[in-house]
Design an enzyme around this catalytic site. Structure first.
Site, mmCIF file in Angstrom:
data_model
loop_
_atom_site.group_PDB
_atom_site.id
_atom_site.type_symbol
_atom_site.label_atom_id
_atom_site.label_comp_id
_atom_site.label_asym_id
_atom_site.label_seq_id
_atom_site.Cartn_x
_atom_site.Cartn_y
_atom_site.Cartn_z
ATOM 1 N N SER A 463 45.120 21.141 10.717
ATOM 2 C CA SER A 463 44.283 20.547 9.534
ATOM 3 C C SER A 463 42.933 20.481 9.924
ATOM 4 C CB SER A 463 45.144 19.205 9.250
ATOM 5 O OG SER A 463 45.399 18.314 10.159
ATOM 6 N N ASP A 464 42.806 19.465 11.253
ATOM 7 C CA ASP A 464 41.366 19.168 11.531
ATOM 8 C C ASP A 464 40.546 20.338 11.674
ATOM 9 O OD1 ASP A 464 42.753 19.154 13.498
ATOM 10 O OD2 ASP A 464 41.996 17.550 14.702
ATOM 11 N N SER A 465 41.344 21.450 12.485
ATOM 12 C CA SER A 465 40.702 22.674 12.985
ATOM 13 C C SER A 465 40.098 23.306 11.557
ATOM 14 C CB SER A 465 41.278 23.371 13.660
ATOM 15 O OG SER A 465 41.569 23.039 14.799
ATOM 16 N N GLU A 468 36.935 21.243 10.014
ATOM 17 C CA GLU A 468 35.831 21.211 10.786
ATOM 18 C C GLU A 468 35.283 22.827 10.697
ATOM 19 O OE1 GLU A 468 34.161 18.708 12.002
ATOM 20 O OE2 GLU A 468 35.658 17.340 11.898
#
Length: 737
Positions: A463-465, A468
């Site tokens: 999710s955060d990859s 970003e």
């Protein structure tokens, strides 16, 4: 000498890629590579690390940096800046320090555009791989002499003063890691009392002083039983029949022993305090050394293990119920093969890699599945001055952060080639398809449009990859294409938005791989005594805050796409971030250490949604939390112990850590601190500027990445990324006289 090869698939017919190996990093030993002076420089770095290993436990990754800077003939041409005591920072010296760092950092970019480096994980991660290769008879071919030398050097460098090894390079000694490290040294050829500085004897003494390996945690019992060093009756069973349970049940998820070599028989005598055949194995199933025990088994879990051990296993290993066992093993292998193929035999992580590879070998030692696994073993290795280690790639993650850092420096014309190559890498690394076939029946989530943590071949959405990566590509799309190349296709941006929306949980937060939803009580069945929160997906504030920043930026650039859904997403994320704030104003960070990390992300997330210091109590409390912890030198420094103890603990001696100082500085900037009182910001920036080294980089300090609350991860590029990013934001946001 060792050299690093980029985006090289080699000639092995059993290795394949979805994007021509973009992002791949492979170390190769070449006896003819390098000059005598270069080899001497490498050896000096190795010896220096070993000599000073108790001062800074994490490597500075000097070997690849030496190679890259030499190959690019990098020379730092911008003069070093220092702000003397009693002097104020000027915009000129802040900008000069920022540009100096940006020029150095840009020189570290790989040829395919990614931000170089992998993330060395837990100290024990390499050891099961060695065990697997030993059992399968491939140790000599996959781990030749030079590889063994580097693995042993790593073990010597990270042996604690008491003779043991910890879960991570800064951790206290544990039975699990000490036992596995000792066995690894013996497998790699060290004698009973061999190893540098009596490493084997010291490790064995540590084990004996704590009663021998019968108290090793459950993971250790499993690997020792596979090696033939622990009786199977001393292990709790994990029946493959769980895969037969209906999928609506919350616990829906043969035995093998390696060859009894002379070394295994010797180790049976070395690791225990009593003869192997006299141990009461049934009584050691639930034992765990106090040094390892972080997450004790619950009563309900021990009752479950005992029921399986006493009642279920005897039935399922005898006719006619063993027919069911055989079918269950076939279903289990089906899942393993599916995972292997969809990750190009990288698997979801390094711990699973060894187990999946061994399972394929047991199924067919000469089969293509096992050969494909062997072809990918080098993917996980990394060389530094502290030796060879297992590293899990963080190429996509680090590159997205690095590009945002360089964009923030506002130097597009000076570093245009770096931005353009990085942009191409991000576009090439996005996952273009969902997992193959009926992936829902294999209990997988959609992945099309995501970014993994490492490269496209890995396949597992993060999710955060993804957030970003999306934010990075959106920012690059605002820069003229003649500088950074053609912007990402609109459909690819939409795919990234789609997967972020799909990952939001009912409470508004985001997990890592898929939406969380299973009942929390299932964590009571966590079988690993030294990790927490490993059974279920959980929502994480940093994943959540990262995602809101990406979607707010997307909405600004593309206001007509799925507007209502994105608005609802943002509203729910804000509620989640505010709900999980701790009473002292901080947020717990799960993937970085710890409250500093979580607070930086949370303040950024709330600010992106339009919240301010004056309108949002959560931001006000978060700012107060950071300000009260700022040190006399202007920095922040948080111990890794904050993570397992779940309370803020400063570094010993109230030292400052530059990465954590950068997080705190950016958190304050998000909150509008520059308009209220820039004094704390000036103090933090002064520390960052004065800490720069001669080449423009920042020094390696304490490890700042976290895994499952009780182990640390070494993100080697964090020291270069975050202090530079913070300086860039400081130059942009803070008014100067």
């Amino acid at each position: 000498m060792w050299r690093l090869k980029i985006a090289d698939g080699g000639n092995d017919p059993y290795i394949f890629s979805t994007n021509n190996f973009v992002g791949r990093q492979i170390w190769e030993f070449d006896p003819d590579y390098g000059t005598p002076e270069e080899r001497a420089e490498v050896e000096a770095a190795r010896e220096n690390f070993l000599k000073n290993r108790y001062q800074v436990q994490a490597s500075s990754d000097l070997i690849w940096r030496m190679q890259f800077l030499r190959k690019k003939d990098f020379k730092q041409t911008i003069a070093q800046v220092k702000v003397e005591d009693g002097k104020e920072i000027t915009k000129e010296n802040a900008t000069t320090a920022m540009k100096r760092g940006a020029h150095f950092f840009a020189a570290l970019q790989a040829s395919d555009g990614h931000c170089l480096l992998k993330m060395p994980v837990h100290c024990f991660s390499f050891l099961p791989c060695v065990f697997c290769l030993y059992i399968t008879g491939h140790l000599d071919t996959v781990v030749p002499v030079e590889y063994r030398k580097e693995i042993l050097h790593y073990l010597y460098c990270h042996q604690n003063e008491d003779g043991g090894w910890g879960l991570h390079v800064e951790g206290h000694s544990t039975m699990f890691c000490t036992t596995l490290s000792y066995i690894c040294m013996r497998i790699l050829g060290e004698g009973l009392d061999g190893g540098r500085d009596n490493a084997c004897a010291r490790g064995r003494k540590w084990i004996h002083d704590r009663g021998g390996v019968t108290t090793i945690p459950s993971w250790g019992k499993t690997w020792l039983s596979i090696l033939g060093l622990f009786d199977l009756s001393g292990c709790n069973p994990m029946p493959p029949e769980f895969w037969f349970f209906p999928s609506f049940l919350p616990m829906h998820p043969g035995r093998f022993i390696g060859p009894f070599t002379p070394l295994i028989l010797e180790l049976r005598q070395e690791l225990f305090l009593q003869p192997f055949n006299e141990i009461n194995w049934k009584k050691v199933r639930h034992l765990c050394a106090k040094e390892d025990l972080y997450y004790p088994h619950s009563l309900i879990q021990d009752l479950m293990w005992d029921s399986l051990y006493i009642c279920t296993e005897p039935l399922l290993t005898h006719w006619p119920f063993n027919k069911l066992r055989q079918k269950a093993l076939e279903v289990t292998m089906k899942h393993i093969h599916y995972e292997d193929e969809n990750t190009r035999y990288i698997t979801i992580g390094c711990i699973e890699k060894s187990l999946c590879m061994l399972a394929c070998w047991v199924e067919n030692p000469n089969g293509d599945y096992f050969k494909k696994h062997l072809a990918r073993t080098s993917y996980y290795t990394w060389i530094a001055e502290d030796g060879m280690k297992i590293s899990f790639g963080s190429q996509a993650w680090d590159t997205s952060l690095a590009l945002q850092t360089l964009i923030a420096c506002n130097m597009t014309n000076e570093i245009r080639s770096t931005l353009k190559k990085g942009h191409e890498f991000m576009k090439e690394s996005q996952v273009k398809e969902n997992p193959s076939g009926d992936f829902k029946s294999m209990f997988l989530h959609i992945s099309k449009g995501s970014w993994t943590f490492l490269d496209q071949d890995h396949g597992w959405q993060i999710s955060d990859s993804t957030a970003e990566g999306l934010k990075c590509c959106l920012l690059l799309s605002t820069i003229p294409p003649e500088i950074v190349g053609v912007k990402m296709e609109l459909e690819q941006l939409f795919d990234a938005v789609n997967i972020l929306l799909s990952l939001q949980c009912k409470n508004g937060g985001l997990a890592v791989w898929e939406p969380a939803g299973a009942p929390k009580w299932l964590e009571l069945l966590n079988p690993t005594e030294f990790f927490a929160d490993v059974v279920l997906e959980h929502e994480y504030v940093e994943c959540t805050a990262s995602s809101i920043q990406a979607l707010v930026l997307f909405k600004k650039l593309y206001p007509g796409h799925r507007t209502n859904e994105i608005d609802n997403f943002i509203t729910n994320v804000v509620r989640f971030i505010e709900d999980v704030q701790i009473h002292d104003g901080s947020w717990y960070g799960n993937w970085g250490s710890c409250f500093t990390y979580g607070t930086w992300f949370s303040l950024g997330g709330l600010a992106s949604a339009g919240k301010t210091y004056n309108s949002c109590l959560a931001i006000c409390k978060g700012v107060e939390f950071l300000l009260k912890l700022q040190g006399d030198d202007g920095g922040w420094g948080e111990s890794w112990l904050s993570c397992p103890k779940e309370k803020y603990i400063p570094l010993e001696g109230n030292r400052s850590n530059l990465v954590q100082t950068a997080w705190a500085l950016m958190g304050l900037l998000h909150s509008g601190q520059a308009e209220r009182d820039p004094t704390p910001l000036h103090k933090a920036a002064k520390l960052l500027i004065n800490s720069k080294m001669e080449d423009g980089d920042f020094p390696q300090q304490e490890v700042t990445g976290v895994f499952k609350k009780n182990s640390m991860l070494h993100y080697g590029e964090y020291r270069s990324i975050f202090p530079l990013w913070a300086l860039a934001e400081y130059v942009r946001c803070v008014p100067f006289p």
